[in-house]
Design a protein around this motif. Structure first.
Motif, short mmCIF file in Angstrom:
data_model
loop_
_atom_site.label_atom_id
_atom_site.label_comp_id
_atom_site.label_asym_id
_atom_site.label_seq_id
_atom_site.Cartn_x
_atom_site.Cartn_y
_atom_site.Cartn_z
N SER A 48 22.86 23.75 10.98
CA SER A 48 21.39 23.88 11.02
C SER A 48 20.72 22.67 10.37
O SER A 48 19.72 22.15 10.88
CB SER A 48 20.95 25.17 10.33
N TYR A 49 21.29 22.20 9.27
CA TYR A 49 20.71 21.05 8.56
C TYR A 49 20.81 19.78 9.40
O TYR A 49 19.98 18.87 9.27
CB TYR A 49 21.44 20.86 7.23
N SER A 50 21.80 19.71 10.28
CA SER A 50 22.00 18.50 11.09
C SER A 50 20.86 18.27 12.08
O SER A 50 20.71 17.15 12.59
CB SER A 50 23.32 18.59 11.85
N PHE A 59 20.56 11.64 16.28
CA PHE A 59 19.73 11.74 17.49
C PHE A 59 19.87 13.14 18.06
O PHE A 59 20.73 13.92 17.65
CB PHE A 59 20.15 10.68 18.52
N SER A 60 19.03 13.46 19.02
CA SER A 60 19.05 14.79 19.64
C SER A 60 20.33 14.99 20.44
O SER A 60 20.87 14.04 21.03
CB SER A 60 17.84 14.96 20.55
N PRO A 63 22.45 18.57 26.43
CA PRO A 63 22.66 19.97 26.83
C PRO A 63 24.13 20.38 26.78
O PRO A 63 24.45 21.51 26.40
CB PRO A 63 22.12 20.02 28.27
N LYS A 64 25.04 19.47 27.15
CA LYS A 64 26.47 19.81 27.12
C LYS A 64 26.93 20.05 25.68
O LYS A 64 27.71 20.98 25.42
CB LYS A 64 27.28 18.67 27.75
N THR A 65 26.45 19.23 24.74
CA THR A 65 26.82 19.42 23.33
C THR A 65 26.29 20.75 22.81
O THR A 65 26.99 21.47 22.09
CB THR A 65 26.29 18.26 22.47
N PHE A 66 25.05 21.09 23.18
CA PHE A 66 24.49 22.39 22.81
C PHE A 66 25.36 23.52 23.35
O PHE A 66 25.61 24.52 22.67
CB PHE A 66 23.07 22.53 23.34
N LEU A 67 25.83 23.37 24.59
CA LEU A 67 26.67 24.39 25.20
C LEU A 67 27.97 24.55 24.43
O LEU A 67 28.41 25.68 24.15
CB LEU A 67 26.97 24.02 26.66
N ILE A 68 28.59 23.44 24.06
CA ILE A 68 29.85 23.48 23.31
C ILE A 68 29.64 24.13 21.95
O ILE A 68 30.43 24.98 21.51
CB ILE A 68 30.42 22.05 23.15
N PHE A 273 27.92 15.71 13.65
CA PHE A 273 27.48 16.33 14.90
C PHE A 273 26.95 15.29 15.87
O PHE A 273 27.05 15.46 17.08
CB PHE A 273 26.43 17.40 14.61
N SER A 274 26.39 14.21 15.35
CA SER A 274 25.97 13.11 16.21
C SER A 274 27.18 12.44 16.84
O SER A 274 27.16 12.05 18.01
CB SER A 274 25.14 12.08 15.41
#
Length: 410
Positions: A48-50, A59-60, A63-68, A273-274
């Motif tokens: 969450s902090y990331s 950076f943002s 969508p694929k990273t969000f899915l993973i 996470f980036s």
């Protein structure tokens, strides 16, 4: 006040609330502070902090990273709430005399390996602690294969303590093994090995003794101080800038309002996470699939498949050196299917070993501690795929498997 955009704050709030909900759920489900869900909560809070982009290197996410990320969280937490058969599989059955001999053999081989590596180093590391590049210099000269006994060394005190409580060894033998193990550990300056030792011994201690929240806080405090001290020793001794300036610099933070604690979080969690996002994007760009070279890394390492050139890794997708959290390996090997299956498997193992721990199987104390270690280290790399963990589980099964559970159920 420090220039964070609203969409970042919204994402932070959503995942922060999700982490808090998981923490509450864990207490309702298991009625214990340490359980298969709660050990995953620190990862969720750091995730969450990331979303707060405090560094120029953040950076943002795609969508694929969000899915993973979301698939990994949902699958792990879902399988971590279920219930499974908690009777350990019996593979090895030895009498106590053989168990004792195996433990002594591992201890002596760790001591022998340490002596051999000191000869290769040309010095005893603890006596050369002022060397600014001590950690890097020793890591380059580790002896292949024999060094596996050093990897097992953090678990030696735990196994010895279990043997002491099960009346397999005497208190004098336990103290001897403890002294040898701790002396060897002090010479390697490995925060990972220190953390594994701390977690495994603490979990095993709670297995045989009651413990309160105050003691738990003290143990965590000591662990943080030790890991912090090791990190300080491993920093360049000629560093001229302050710690605050140093961490803000390596984290890529220009905002002077960001504290040293926030800078440390950014460097050791948010930026990971980036990197995860970068690796996901690059693997999709080159249509990469590892087909198990990440998940089964201990096999490739043991048989030297990389050194002889049978397996060649893509530099940009080296998850050990780039450090893209434990979420990346399943995707690199098998795509979204790997994300689903492997994270479900991690949740399954966490619950299975936890239930065995609650039913007082001695071998489960070490197994559940190993799961906790892997989840906590998940912010960096996937330790589920490491030789350290595989060896630990195998040797643990050999020397503790088939030991009868204690009568008292906790």
């Amino acid at each position: 006040m420090i220039g964070i955009q609203n969409d970042q704050i919204i994402n932070f709030s959503i995942y922060y609330c999700y982490a808090s909900f998981a923490l509450v759920l864990s207490n309702i489900r298991y009625k214990a502070i340490i359980n298969p869900i709660s050990i995953f909560v620190p990862f969720l809070y750091l995730l969450s902090y990331s979303f707060l982009q405090l560094s120029s290197e953040q950076f943002s996410y795609s969508p694929k990273t969000f899915l993973i990320i979301n698939c990994s969280i949902i699958l792990y937490l879902f399988f971590a709430t279920l219930n499974y058969n908690s009777v350990p599989v019996k593979i090895f059955t030895f009498n106590n005399d053989i168990r004792q001999k195996l433990l002594c053999f591992i201890c002596l081989m760790a001591l022998f390996t340490f002596a051999v590596e000191c000869y290769v180093f040309g010095f005893i590391p603890i006596l050369n602690i002022t060397n600014a590049d001590l950690y890097g210099e020793t890591n380059e000269k580790l002896v292949p294969f024999l060094h596996y006994f050093i990897l097992l060394n953090p678990l030696l005190p735990t196994w010895a303590y279990i043997f002491l409580k099960e009346k397999i060894i005497s208190k004098k033998e336990f103290k001897f093994i403890l002294f040898i193990s701790l002396f060897i550990l002090l010479n390697y300056l490995s925060k990972q090995l220190y953390l594994l030792f701390g977690i495994s011994f603490f979990v095993t201690y709670t297995f045989y003794n009651s413990i309160n929240v105050k003691s738990l806080v003290k143990a965590l405090g000591v662990m943080v101080l030790v890991l912090g001290a090791v990190g300080f020793v491993r920093l360049d001794s000629e560093l001229t800038m302050s710690a605050n300036e140093f961490y803000r610099a390596i984290a890529g933070i220009d905002n002077e309002n960001i504290s040293i604690l926030e800078a440390v979080f950014v460097e050791y969690s948010s930026k990971r996470f980036s990197v995860l996002d970068q690796m996901v994007e690059y693997s999709d760009y080159i249509s990469f699939l590892g087909y198990g070279i990440y998940t089964f890394r201990p096999f490739t390492s043991f048989f030297l498949l990389e050194k002889i050139g049978i397996i060649q890794r893509v530099v940009e997708l080296n998850s050990e050196s780039r450090v893209g959290t434990f979420l990346i390996d399943p995707y690199l090997d098998f795509g979204i299917i790997g994300v689903v299956l492997l994270n479900a498997f991690y949740g399954y193992l966490a619950v299975r070993y936890y239930n065995q721990f609650r039913k007082k199987y001695p071998e489960a104390a070490v197994k559940f501690a190993i799961i906790i270690f892997c989840i906590l280290m998940g912010m960096f790399v996937n330790y589920f795929n490491s030789m350290l963990i595989w060896l630990g589980l195998i040797i643990n099964k050999i020397i503790l498997g088939s030991l009868s559970p204690k009568k008292t159920i906790i």
